[in-house]
Every structure is written in structure tokens, then in C-alpha cells.
Design a protein around this motif. Structure first.
Motif, PDB file in Angstrom:
ATOM      1  N   CYS A 216     -82.792 140.215 -84.135  1.00  0.00           N
ATOM      2  CA  CYS A 216     -83.159 141.263 -83.175  1.00  0.00           C
ATOM      3  C   CYS A 216     -83.334 140.659 -81.782  1.00  0.00           C
ATOM      4  N   ILE A 217     -82.901 141.396 -80.761  1.00  0.00           N
ATOM      5  CA  ILE A 217     -83.032 140.932 -79.379  1.00  0.00           C
ATOM      6  C   ILE A 217     -84.185 141.707 -78.729  1.00  0.00           C
ATOM      7  N   TYR A 218     -85.134 140.958 -78.185  1.00  0.00           N
ATOM      8  CA  TYR A 218     -86.336 141.568 -77.609  1.00  0.00           C
ATOM      9  C   TYR A 218     -86.458 141.392 -76.101  1.00  0.00           C
ATOM     10  N   ALA A 219     -85.644 140.514 -75.509  1.00  0.00           N
ATOM     11  CA  ALA A 219     -85.847 140.187 -74.099  1.00  0.00           C
ATOM     12  C   ALA A 219     -84.520 140.038 -73.372  1.00  0.00           C
ATOM     13  N   VAL A 220     -84.515 140.439 -72.097  1.00  0.00           N
ATOM     14  CA  VAL A 220     -83.340 140.272 -71.238  1.00  0.00           C
ATOM     15  C   VAL A 220     -83.829 140.114 -69.800  1.00  0.00           C
ATOM     16  N   ASP A 221     -83.162 139.236 -69.049  1.00  0.00           N
ATOM     17  CA  ASP A 221     -83.504 139.058 -67.636  1.00  0.00           C
ATOM     18  C   ASP A 221     -82.270 138.557 -66.894  1.00  0.00           C
ATOM     19  N   ARG A 222     -82.377 138.505 -65.565  1.00  0.00           N
ATOM     20  CA  ARG A 222     -81.290 138.009 -64.730  1.00  0.00           C
ATOM     21  C   ARG A 222     -80.961 136.570 -65.102  1.00  0.00           C
ATOM     22  N   GLY A 223     -79.683 136.214 -65.017  1.00  0.00           N
ATOM     23  CA  GLY A 223     -79.253 134.853 -65.308  1.00  0.00           C
ATOM     24  C   GLY A 223     -79.286 133.968 -64.074  1.00  0.00           C
ATOM     25  N   LEU A 224     -78.635 132.823 -64.169  1.00  0.00           N
ATOM     26  CA  LEU A 224     -78.627 131.864 -63.064  1.00  0.00           C
ATOM     27  C   LEU A 224     -77.827 132.366 -61.866  1.00  0.00           C
ATOM     28  N   TYR A 225     -76.863 133.243 -62.129  1.00  0.00           N
ATOM     29  CA  TYR A 225     -76.013 133.783 -61.071  1.00  0.00           C
ATOM     30  C   TYR A 225     -76.026 135.302 -61.143  1.00  0.00           C
TER      31      TYR A 225
END
Length: 310
Positions: free
Chosen positions: A23-32
Motif C-alpha cells: 500500500c502507498i501512503y505518502a507522496v511528495d515533490r521529487g528532486l526536480y
């Protein structure tokens, strides 16, 4: 009863990213600008390229499930909160872990940072709200707010306030600089899961385990509107880059798009309609890159969408 706004964009599926085994619980902006980070119950953070729809060479593994990711590009840091209560700090230049902070006795559900105070903040399953220095990467203060989980943090820079959603059904509003309690109120019949200020800070939106989306006026935090928005718990709220729209994510497997001015429903995205998730939708990111709306869930998928207006 939901009233669907007349403004109806088409929703285009840009792609689905597969690679997580849990299960995926987190997402945020990447390095670019064209990348994102994701993490979850398979105990690692992956970086994805939104241009190629492929994984990038930035995979970091942990000893516990991830509930929170916070990328701090200004400090070249990536923070990960895990179910064992640890905060893992990764240097994004070196692509390696440089420190582990251990001050929560329960899972870390949210991490946010503020350049004005030069601090980052964590919400724990132990009911503790913690403040850490972005310079020394050390703990400054821990405040016990309730006996339930703390689920979400957001900032209103216009009023210098911090909102915190809690499993006790309450929302607390703290002063950004003194951390003194300014307001405290019962926000939902069941756990308050998510808080997000509207652009400009005029309203605070909250989503709860009671499936309601509540709108609060920030002057005195009076309830403006309560919407039976979903069939199950609301887990996340994300605004479009221009602030005109926002999306909600729910355990009922749907993502819904709303008008920020009217709070009217514009679009419902489900598996039966518009190729949605097959399980709970846990987190959203509305990226400035091509205005992509990204959702992640228990079905282990990262789904990328774009709203198209004719």
C-alpha cells in the motif's frame, strides 16, 4: 446530497506507475519539477519521472512502513516518518541517510516544514506534536495535544497559525511562532484526518472519518458548511496549482474534484467512472508540472491524471 457544478472538465489518464509491492501512503515533490517521491508499506521511497513515467535512481529502504514523506528542497533534505515512530533524514545530494530522530512512541502520520520559523513539525500516533530545527536537525519541543493520534498539519501564513487534525475529533489552532493554543474545537463526529487552508488563508478545510468535508472561516473558526462528501473516511485534500480547484481522497476508493469558490462538486473519479483506484485512496499531490493530479492508494498504484477543458 451532492450538487455537481456545471463546470465539467474531462479527466485524462496520463499514466499509472507500478513498482510498489505494498500500500502507498505518502507522496511528495521529487528532486526536480517533473519528479515525485512515493512511499508506503513496502518500506521504501521511490522517485518517479512524470515525463517518462519511469522510476528514477533514488530508492531508499527502511525497517518499517512509511506514512509520511516531506521533501525540503531548500535544505536538500528528505524526511520520512515511519510506523515505528522514527524520523529518517536523508541528504538528497549524497542520497544517503544522515540521521534518525527517535522521539515519537507511535507512527509518524505527517511531517511539514516552515522556512519562516526554520523548523519542521511532526504529528505522531502518540498524540504528540513535535518541533525540530532545520539547522541542527534536532528536537526543540514536544507538546502532548491529546490521547489519540495526530493526523495532519497545515500552515496559514496570513494569520501565522498552525492547524492540527486529531483522532479525538478535534482541530487545534496554534500560533506559528509561540505555539500557544489559539482555538480548539470539535470538527468531526469521528477522527479529524486532514486539514488544508485555502490559498489566501480565508478558510480551513477539514476531512474526517465521518466522510464529511467541513469548511471553517478562519477569523473565528466558525463552521461555514458541512458536506457529506464521501461514503467513507476522507484521507487527503489537495489544491490545484492555481488554487481554483481542490481534490479529496477517500477510503471509498474515489477522488472528487471541487470548486474552491463555491465548494461545489465538479467531478467524481472512481474505478467504474474514469479509471480510478480499486482500493482506498490515501494521498494526493496536485503537481505544478503539467497540472498533473496524482493519487496513491492501497492498490499499490500511482495514478496520474490531467483535467482538460474543452
Amino acid at each position: 446530497m451532492e450538487i455537481i457544478n456545471e463546470k465539467k472538465p474531462e479527466v485524462k489518464i496520463v499514466g499509472t506507475l507500478n513498482g510498489h509491492t505494498g500500500c502507498i501512503y505518502a507522496v511528495d515533490r521529487g528532486l526536480y519539477a517533473n519528479t515525485i517521491f512515493t512511499g508506503g508499506s513496502d518500506d521504501f521511497i521511490a522517485q518517479w519521472n512524470l515525463d517518462t513515467l519511469q522510476g528514477e535512481k533514488f530508492a531508499t529502504s527502511f525497517a518499517a512502513h512509511l506514512y509520511a514523506i516531506c521533501h525540503i528542497p531548500e535544505k536538500k533534505l528528505l524526511l520520512a516518518g515511519t510506523t515505528d515512530g522514527n524520523i529518517h533524514i536523508i541528504d538528497t545530494d549524497q542520497k544517503k541517510e544522515i540521521r534518525i530522530l527517535k522521539y515519537h512512541r507511535g507512527p509518524v502520520f505527517d511531517i511539514k516544514y516552515c522556512l519562516e520559523t526554520n523548523c519542521f513539525y511532526t504529528a505522531g500516533g502518540d498524540g504528540n506534536f513535535a518541533v525540530c530545527s532545520l539547522d541542527s536537525l534536532s528536537l526543540i519541543k514536544v507538546i502532548t495535544l491529546c490521547g489519540e493520534k495526530l493526523r495532519s498539519i497545515d500552515f496559514n501564513y496570513h494569520a501565522s497559525e498552525i492547524a492540527i487534525a486529531m483522532g479525538s475529533c478535534d482541530i487545534f489552532i496554534l500560533d506559528l511562532f509561540t505555539l500557544q493554543l489559539k482555538y480548539g474545537f470539535i470538527a468531526h463526529r469521528l477522527s479529524a484526518n486532514i486539514v488544508r487552508y485555502t490559498p489566501g488563508g480565508k478558510f480551513l478545510l477539514s476531512g474526517g472519518r465521518d466522510a464529511h468535508l467541513n469548511i471553517w472561516e478562519t477569523g473565528n473558526y466558525s463552521l461555514v458548511k458541512s458536506i457529506a462528501a464521501h461514503n467513507w473516511a476522507i484521507y487527503d485534500i489537495a489544491f490545484s496549482p492555481d488554487g481554483a480547484l481542490f481534490a479529496t481522497a477517500s477510503r471509498d476508493k474515489t477522488v472528487k474534484i471541487w470548486d474552491t469558490k463555491t465548494f461545489g462538486l465538479i467531478k467524481r473519479i472512481s474505478k467504474e467512472h474514469l479509471t480510478g483506484h480499486t482500493h482506498s485512496v490515501n494521498k494526493l499531490l496536485w503537481s505544478a508540472f503539467n497540472d498533473y493530479l496524482i493519487s496513491v492508494g492501497d492498490d499499490k498504484e500511482v495514478i496520474i491524471r490531467q483535467l482538460i477543458y474543452e
